[in-house]
Scaffold this motif. Structure first.
Motif, PDB file in Angstrom:
ATOM      1  N   ARG A  60       0.826  -1.200   0.000  1.00 36.80           N
ATOM      2  CA  ARG A  60       0.000   0.000   0.000  1.00 36.80           C
ATOM      3  C   ARG A  60       0.865   1.257   0.000  1.00 36.80           C
ATOM      4  NH1 ARG A  60      -5.476  -0.031  -0.942  1.00 36.80           N
ATOM      5  NH2 ARG A  60      -6.559  -1.552   0.330  1.00 36.80           N
ATOM      6  N   LEU A  61       2.104   1.084   0.460  1.00 39.38           N
ATOM      7  CA  LEU A  61       2.992   2.237   0.620  1.00 39.38           C
ATOM      8  C   LEU A  61       4.311   1.933  -0.047  1.00 39.38           C
ATOM      9  CD1 LEU A  61       2.437   2.876   4.415  1.00 39.38           C
ATOM     10  CD2 LEU A  61       1.677   4.358   2.577  1.00 39.38           C
ATOM     11  N   VAL A  62       4.881   2.922  -0.661  1.00 39.96           N
ATOM     12  CA  VAL A  62       6.213   2.751  -1.234  1.00 39.96           C
ATOM     13  C   VAL A  62       6.895   4.102  -1.206  1.00 39.96           C
ATOM     14  CG1 VAL A  62       5.399   3.108  -3.590  1.00 39.96           C
ATOM     15  CG2 VAL A  62       7.520   1.890  -3.212  1.00 39.96           C
ATOM     16  N   ARG A  63       8.195   4.057  -0.944  1.00 40.30           N
ATOM     17  CA  ARG A  63       8.952   5.300  -1.013  1.00 40.30           C
ATOM     18  C   ARG A  63       9.280   5.591  -2.461  1.00 40.30           C
ATOM     19  NH1 ARG A  63      13.164   4.341   3.330  1.00 40.30           N
ATOM     20  NH2 ARG A  63      12.248   5.372   5.132  1.00 40.30           N
ATOM     21  N   LEU A  64       9.310   6.847  -2.802  1.00 36.74           N
ATOM     22  CA  LEU A  64       9.687   7.232  -4.161  1.00 36.74           C
ATOM     23  C   LEU A  64      11.082   6.705  -4.465  1.00 36.74           C
ATOM     24  CD1 LEU A  64       8.965   8.868  -6.672  1.00 36.74           C
ATOM     25  CD2 LEU A  64      10.005  10.837  -5.606  1.00 36.74           C
ATOM     26  N   GLY A  65      11.222   6.061  -5.617  1.00 32.71           N
ATOM     27  CA  GLY A  65      12.521   5.495  -5.983  1.00 32.71           C
ATOM     28  C   GLY A  65      12.623   4.023  -5.676  1.00 32.71           C
ATOM     29  N   GLU A  66      11.666   3.495  -4.888  1.00 28.33           N
ATOM     30  CA  GLU A  66      11.687   2.070  -4.607  1.00 28.33           C
ATOM     31  C   GLU A  66      10.560   1.397  -5.384  1.00 28.33           C
ATOM     32  OE1 GLU A  66      11.511   1.824  -0.385  1.00 28.33           O
ATOM     33  OE2 GLU A  66      13.511   2.679  -0.145  1.00 28.33           O
ATOM     34  N   THR A  67      10.486   0.087  -5.274  1.00 25.39           N
ATOM     35  CA  THR A  67       9.554  -0.676  -6.085  1.00 25.39           C
ATOM     36  C   THR A  67       8.553  -1.395  -5.199  1.00 25.39           C
ATOM     37  OG1 THR A  67      11.179  -0.974  -7.809  1.00 25.39           O
ATOM     38  CG2 THR A  67       9.393  -2.547  -7.756  1.00 25.39           C
ATOM     39  N   ALA A  68       7.291  -1.306  -5.560  1.00 21.88           N
ATOM     40  CA  ALA A  68       6.235  -2.000  -4.827  1.00 21.88           C
ATOM     41  C   ALA A  68       5.695  -3.122  -5.698  1.00 21.88           C
ATOM     42  CB  ALA A  68       5.119  -1.029  -4.482  1.00 21.88           C
ATOM     43  N   ARG A 121       6.755   9.652  -9.254  1.00 24.39           N
ATOM     44  CA  ARG A 121       6.493  10.877  -8.503  1.00 24.39           C
ATOM     45  C   ARG A 121       5.664  10.546  -7.265  1.00 24.39           C
ATOM     46  NH1 ARG A 121       1.693  13.773  -9.627  1.00 24.39           N
ATOM     47  NH2 ARG A 121       0.300  12.638 -10.984  1.00 24.39           N
ATOM     48  N   ARG A 122       5.618  11.517  -6.345  1.00 23.75           N
ATOM     49  CA  ARG A 122       4.915  11.305  -5.098  1.00 23.75           C
ATOM     50  C   ARG A 122       3.415  11.267  -5.307  1.00 23.75           C
ATOM     51  NH1 ARG A 122       4.422  15.365  -2.406  1.00 23.75           N
ATOM     52  NH2 ARG A 122       5.622  16.789  -3.691  1.00 23.75           N
ATOM     53  N   GLY A 123       2.695  10.859  -4.291  1.00 20.68           N
ATOM     54  CA  GLY A 123       1.241  10.963  -4.312  1.00 20.68           C
ATOM     55  C   GLY A 123       0.570   9.606  -4.328  1.00 20.68           C
ATOM     56  N   ASP A 124      -0.748   9.638  -4.436  1.00 24.15           N
ATOM     57  CA  ASP A 124      -1.525   8.396  -4.448  1.00 24.15           C
ATOM     58  C   ASP A 124      -1.705   7.929  -5.882  1.00 24.15           C
ATOM     59  OD1 ASP A 124      -1.830   8.297  -1.746  1.00 24.15           O
ATOM     60  OD2 ASP A 124      -3.628   9.541  -1.746  1.00 24.15           O
ATOM     61  N   ARG A 125      -1.355   6.705  -6.172  1.00 28.45           N
ATOM     62  CA  ARG A 125      -1.581   6.123  -7.496  1.00 28.45           C
ATOM     63  C   ARG A 125      -2.722   5.125  -7.364  1.00 28.45           C
ATOM     64  NH1 ARG A 125       2.312   9.160  -8.390  1.00 28.45           N
ATOM     65  NH2 ARG A 125       0.536  10.520  -8.169  1.00 28.45           N
ATOM     66  N   GLU A 126      -3.791   5.378  -8.094  1.00 23.59           N
ATOM     67  CA  GLU A 126      -4.960   4.504  -8.038  1.00 23.59           C
ATOM     68  C   GLU A 126      -4.944   3.572  -9.238  1.00 23.59           C
ATOM     69  OE1 GLU A 126      -7.707   5.077  -5.926  1.00 23.59           O
ATOM     70  OE2 GLU A 126      -7.041   6.907  -4.924  1.00 23.59           O
ATOM     71  N   ALA A 127      -5.239   2.296  -8.992  1.00 19.66           N
ATOM     72  CA  ALA A 127      -5.395   1.368 -10.103  1.00 19.66           C
ATOM     73  C   ALA A 127      -6.607   1.810 -10.916  1.00 19.66           C
ATOM     74  CB  ALA A 127      -5.596  -0.039  -9.580  1.00 19.66           C
ATOM     75  N   VAL A 149     -11.105  -2.978 -10.060  1.00 22.70           N
ATOM     76  CA  VAL A 149     -10.566  -3.617  -8.850  1.00 22.70           C
ATOM     77  C   VAL A 149      -9.787  -2.542  -8.114  1.00 22.70           C
ATOM     78  CG1 VAL A 149      -9.414  -5.656  -7.968  1.00 22.70           C
ATOM     79  CG2 VAL A 149     -10.214  -5.619 -10.327  1.00 22.70           C
ATOM     80  N   PRO A 150     -10.449  -1.769  -7.268  1.00 16.25           N
ATOM     81  CA  PRO A 150      -9.776  -0.606  -6.691  1.00 16.25           C
ATOM     82  C   PRO A 150      -8.590  -0.981  -5.811  1.00 16.25           C
ATOM     83  CG  PRO A 150     -12.053  -0.796  -5.905  1.00 16.25           C
ATOM     84  CD  PRO A 150     -11.820  -1.930  -6.800  1.00 16.25           C
ATOM     85  N   TRP A 151      -7.568  -0.218  -5.942  1.00 15.18           N
ATOM     86  CA  TRP A 151      -6.381  -0.363  -5.108  1.00 15.18           C
ATOM     87  C   TRP A 151      -5.635   0.946  -5.207  1.00 15.18           C
ATOM     88  CZ3 TRP A 151      -5.346  -4.158  -1.762  1.00 15.18           C
ATOM     89  CH2 TRP A 151      -4.083  -4.219  -1.189  1.00 15.18           C
ATOM     90  N   SER A 152      -4.979   1.316  -4.160  1.00 19.53           N
ATOM     91  CA  SER A 152      -4.263   2.575  -4.178  1.00 19.53           C
ATOM     92  C   SER A 152      -2.907   2.371  -3.514  1.00 19.53           C
ATOM     93  CB  SER A 152      -5.079   3.628  -3.428  1.00 19.53           C
ATOM     94  OG  SER A 152      -4.266   4.719  -3.139  1.00 19.53           O
ATOM     95  N   VAL A 153      -1.885   2.884  -4.142  1.00 15.99           N
ATOM     96  CA  VAL A 153      -0.544   2.816  -3.571  1.00 15.99           C
ATOM     97  C   VAL A 153      -0.102   4.241  -3.296  1.00 15.99           C
ATOM     98  CG1 VAL A 153       1.854   2.236  -4.008  1.00 15.99           C
ATOM     99  CG2 VAL A 153       0.054   0.680  -4.728  1.00 15.99           C
ATOM    100  N   ARG A 154       0.263   4.500  -2.046  1.00 15.27           N
ATOM    101  CA  ARG A 154       0.712   5.854  -1.713  1.00 15.27           C
ATOM    102  C   ARG A 154       2.227   5.898  -1.854  1.00 15.27           C
ATOM    103  NH1 ARG A 154      -1.719   9.675   2.813  1.00 15.27           N
ATOM    104  NH2 ARG A 154      -3.118   9.962   1.050  1.00 15.27           N
ATOM    105  N   VAL A 155       2.672   6.857  -2.677  1.00 13.16           N
ATOM    106  CA  VAL A 155       4.112   7.018  -2.900  1.00 13.16           C
ATOM    107  C   VAL A 155       4.604   8.110  -1.961  1.00 13.16           C
ATOM    108  CG1 VAL A 155       5.884   7.399  -4.618  1.00 13.16           C
ATOM    109  CG2 VAL A 155       3.699   6.414  -5.294  1.00 13.16           C
ATOM    110  N   LEU A 156       5.494   7.729  -1.056  1.00 10.51           N
ATOM    111  CA  LEU A 156       5.942   8.639   0.001  1.00 10.51           C
ATOM    112  C   LEU A 156       7.169   9.404  -0.449  1.00 10.51           C
ATOM    113  CD1 LEU A 156       5.654   6.086   2.909  1.00 10.51           C
ATOM    114  CD2 LEU A 156       3.979   7.781   2.227  1.00 10.51           C
ATOM    115  N   PRO A 157       7.416  10.572   0.153  1.00 10.64           N
ATOM    116  CA  PRO A 157       8.662  11.279  -0.164  1.00 10.64           C
ATOM    117  C   PRO A 157       9.849  10.392   0.192  1.00 10.64           C
ATOM    118  CG  PRO A 157       7.270  12.568   1.319  1.00 10.64           C
ATOM    119  CD  PRO A 157       6.605  11.270   1.146  1.00 10.64           C
TER     120      PRO A 157
END
Lengths: 455, 400
Positions: A60-68, A121-127, A149-157
């Motif tokens: 659900r969470l990933v830092r910018l620059g990393e891979t989820a 980039r930062r922010g919420d990415r919605e499927a 199929v809703p899902w959201s990944v929040r990209v953190l600073p």
């Protein structure tokens, strides 16, 4: 419904039949009928898309620059084997890979499809949507349909400045003294009593306690704690300008072959906002370790985010979560509104760290007139990210064009110096540093204030 | 540091359960039936309109079967009502045969409205046919059809008076004539003069009456009812019991074997194979054109480099060659950086600054003074030199 290349191939073979048939017109009709029949059969025998059941699991969470990784589980409750293609659509800046899967789910079974997201980039990415195309046994035609199929990944600073944290923490420990300080001075408060040992300053003997304990007892001191730090992030238009070089390339970069005077081929870096966030995170980490309470506010014309009263352990987590969806708005920041928001929220004296830009025009119009209200009750520290591109232009010599560039850059710097001097005269601390240096510089300024006991 | 991936899940939407979003057949029908009905209505109205309006005659001038305004069906009906047999022919052979057939029954009049589809030999055969001739307009081979008549200047077609003694014209009165004027041959009568030259000529040639009119509009359906047009037309064309009316054939290539086109040599199966290839192309387009799911759009943040305002100012300096402003900016920056190193207050006077720099660097006071407080450089070389000199001074102050 969807056709495949096989349908076109069959029609192409039909062309040969038409060429050599005795009655070509009839052959065209016959080929068309045959194709239509095959397509109808294939459509009828393809597995239904509507009954498919899809679920998601994963990060659900990933830092910018990393891979989820996000898993999509496709369950086929129908009686027919679901063969075909599946596309799990994400916004472009989510960096989803692979873009489409080959699907083969026997009846009553389920399959797991793994999408890796490398957000840019930062922010919420919605499927967005999952589209499935199931083919019939002949592979000529298939059914196609979409599922939400809703899902959201929040990209953190990314908090890249955390590499500076150990050094700053050791500075803090030095300041604090794991060994309690004997020196009572500014910025210290009473810590504890302990027995006198030879060498202690006799001035620190607590006579009253000595009288009670029948032993010589001295007082120890430590740096003041439980101060308040309020970090204010300006998200107005000046924070949208891109400076420096992006450590992690952000989405929406310009092409590199721009013909910019003095800066040809320079890619735009990060927005000031992202550098400011990085500095704010380092400051928050440091201040919470130092035992201070950290509040956070993002403001342009209204309060965009407000974090208060977070505990030491979850402060950073709360902050990155709050910062993730904040983007710079292309509007002029309302400094008077910001000041009144700060005054209404911070009842006790605190260190107000304003992360903005030293833009003379907007500061003179906005912040300077209302600054006395703020600095009379709080200690104000203004931190700004300078532009290394301007510094590079200042050094330009040799041709008239470069000297004109240098003059323009000098003029810009002089204006910044002037506004900095005006701010300092009003009792405001100013930190003006290049993008890579802003976080450690702000941490140093905080430590200096703490050492001086000005918090 | 706590890792963000180890955090408690934030309150983000999405339970991970799926919901089909594609339209079903029923919803497609419910959504599309209105549009379908509208389309059907449009098609019905269009088809009905075409059917009700009937086939429109393309309109061939001076054709006894044409009902268009330029046609002459009205005149043909009029002649038939007067007992004249109207024979419509489209070739010289037919015309000559009809004329010869009518020879025993009182003779015939040959109406020639258009000879552009005939060659010289055909026109000669036409001229030799045993019939009176009524030639309309300035036709090719006019000298063969009406020897001795030469076309004169063109005039406007309008209602004109007969102005002659030709019985047909006198009885008819004024008529819609003009077009081409002619010279009257010896023994001929010229009527309906325009600017003094007649636009209708009638004379006898080898026992046949030859009439040439400058314009055929008085015989058209549009003009027939005006003036004495109908009377003139029936007088001229109905003089004999039979009127052989020569009109251009629908397809002019009628004489001899038509040259075979390249397409006639291709077997018919190839044409149908091309049709089949069209089907292939359509199927390919359907295959490649079907997208797997929607196009995903995203609102991206603005990309603007912060240095753009400074670059813009630099371009303005360049464009205006603003040496004075440029050099003052460079000097201000230099003084701001150097003054703290010299231990001077920010309010130091120019003389004090120059003096301190001269003392530290040993440069001539005149040079330092003019570089710092002198006139703006006269040219760009001077600007570059001042910038370089300030750099050198700054380095020396820093290193001393």
């Amino acid at each position: 419904m969807a056709l495949t290349g096989r349908a076109a191939l069959l029609a192409l073979l039909g062309t040969l039949a038409v060429l050599f048939a005795p009655r070509p017109a009839l052959a065209v009709a016959a080929v068309a009928l045959l194709l239509a029949a095959l397509v109808a059969i294939d459509l009828a025998l393809a597995a239904g898309v509507r009954p498919l059941r899809l679920h998601r699991a994963g990060d659900r969470l990933v830092r910018l620059g990393e891979t989820a990784t996000v898993e999509l589980i496709v369950e086929n409750p129908g009686p027919r084997r679901a063969r075909g293609l599946l596309r799990d659509a994400w916004p472009p800046s989510a960096g989803a890979n692979p873009r489409r899967f080959v699907l083969d789910v026997p009846p009553g079974e389920r399959r797991r499809l793994v999408t890796t997201l490398t957000p840019s980039r930062r922010g919420d990415r919605e499927a967005v949507t999952v589209t499935v195309r199931t083919l019939g046994p002949l592979g000529i035609a298939g059914r196609q349909g979409s599922h939400s199929v809703p899902w959201s990944v929040r990209v953190l600073p990314p908090f890249l400045s955390r590499k500076h944290l150990p050094a700053k923490l050791s500075r803090l420990r030095e300041l604090e003294g794991r060994h309690p300080s004997m020196i009572r001075g500014q910025g210290t408060e009473f810590d504890s009593l302990r027995e006198y040992v030879v060498g202690d300053d006799v001035r620190s003997i607590d006579w009253r306690a000595t009288a009670r304990r029948h032993d010589v007892v001295v007082r120890t001191w430590r740096p003041e704690r439980d101060r308040r730090v309020l970090i204010v992030l300006d998200t107005g238009r000046t924070s949208a300008g891109r400076v420096g070089t992006a450590p992690i390339p952000l989405a929406g970069e310009l092409p590199r072959n721009r013909n910019v005077p003095g800066g040809a081929g320079i890619a735009p870096g990060w927005p000031r906002l992202d550098w400011s966030m990085d500095a704010a995170l380092l400051l928050a980490a440091l201040a919470s370790r130092a035992g201070d309470r950290v509040d956070f506010m993002a403001h342009d014309r209204a309060v965009r985010a407000w974090v208060s009263g977070a505990g030491r352990t979850d402060l950073l987590a709360t902050l990155v979560n709050t910062m993730a969806p904040i983007e710079a708005e292309l509007i002029e920041a309302d400094s008077a509104g910001m000041v009144s928001a700060v005054l209404s929220r911070a009842k006790r004296r605190c260190l107000v760290v304003v992360l903005t830009d030293l833009n003379p025009a907007s500061l003179e119009e906005g912040l300077l007139p209302v600054l006395p209200q703020l600095s009379s009750r709080h200690l104000v520290l203004l931190a700004a990210v300078s532009d290394p591109q301007v510094a590079a232009m200042e050094a330009g010599r040799g041709t008239a064009e470069l000297v004109y560039d240098a003059a323009a850059a000098e003029r810009h710097s002089a204006e910044r110096r002037r506004i900095t001097a005006r701010l300092r005269r009003q009792g405001v601390e100013v930190v003006d540093a290049a993008p890579e240096q802003i976080a450690p510089a702000l941490a140093d300024a905080y430590l200096a204030l703490k050492a001086a006991g000005r918090l | 540091m706590s890792s963000p991936t180890g955090l408690a899940p934030v309150n983000v939407p999405g339970t991970g359960e799926s919901r089909p979003t594609s339209p079903t057949a029923g919803s497609l029908w419910r959504g599309g039936r209105g549009a379908l009905l509208a389309a059907l209505l449009v098609v019905l109205v269009a088809v009905g309109g075409v059917l009700l309006s009937g086939g429109q005659d393309p309109g061939r001038p001076l054709d006894p079967e044409s009902t268009a305004l330029t046609g002459s069906r009205g005149m043909a009906q009029l002649l038939r009502a007067n007992g004249v047999r109207v024979v419509r022919v489209t070739s010289v052979t037919e015309a000559v045969t009809a004329a010869e057939g009518a020879q025993s029954a009182g003779g015939s009049t040959l109406l020639i409205g258009d000879t552009s589809f005939l060659d010289e030999e055909e026109v000669e055969r036409l001229a030799a046919a045993p019939a009176d001739r009524l030639v309309v307009g300035d036709q090719p081979y006019l000298t063969l059809l009406a020897p001795g008549v030469n076309p004169g200047p063109a005039v406007r077609t309008r209602s004109r008076e007969p102005g002659c003694s030709l019985p047909a014209a006198v009885k008819a009165g004024s008529a819609y004539l003009g077009g081409t004027t002619f010279t009257t041959p010896f023994g001929g009568v010229g009527c309906y003069p325009a600017n003094g030259s007649p636009s209708l000529i009638s004379y006898a040639d080898e026992g046949r009456t030859v009439t040439v009119v400058g314009d055929g509009q008085f015989m058209s359906n549009l003009r027939l009812a005006e003036d004495g047009n109908a009377a003139l037309a029936t007088n001229l064309a109905g003089a004999r019991p039979t009127l052989v009316w020569l009109v251009a054939p629908e397809t002019p290539s009628e004489s001899g074997a038509a040259p075979q086109s390249v397409y006639d040599l291709i077997p018919p199966a190839v044409g149908w194979a091309v049709v089949q290839l069209g089907v292939v192309v359509v199927l390919l387009a359907l295959w490649q054109g079907r997208r797997l799911g929607p196009v995903v759009t995203e609102r991206l943040p603005v990309v603007v480099r912060a240095a753009e305002t400074v670059e813009g100012r630099a371009r303005l300096y360049r464009a205006r060659r603003a040496r004075d402003r440029a050099v003052s900016a460079l000097r201000t920056g230099f003084v701001d950086r150097v003054i703290p190193r010299l231990g001077l207050p920010a309010t130091a006077t120019p003389d004090a600054v120059v003096g301190a720099i001269v003392e530290r660097t040993g440069q001539p006071a005149a040079y330092v003074g003019s570089a710092l407080y002198g006139q703006a450089p006269a040219d760009e070389a001077g600007l570059i030199a001042v910038a370089a000199y300030l750099d050198m001074l700054e380095r020396q102050v820093r290193e001393s």
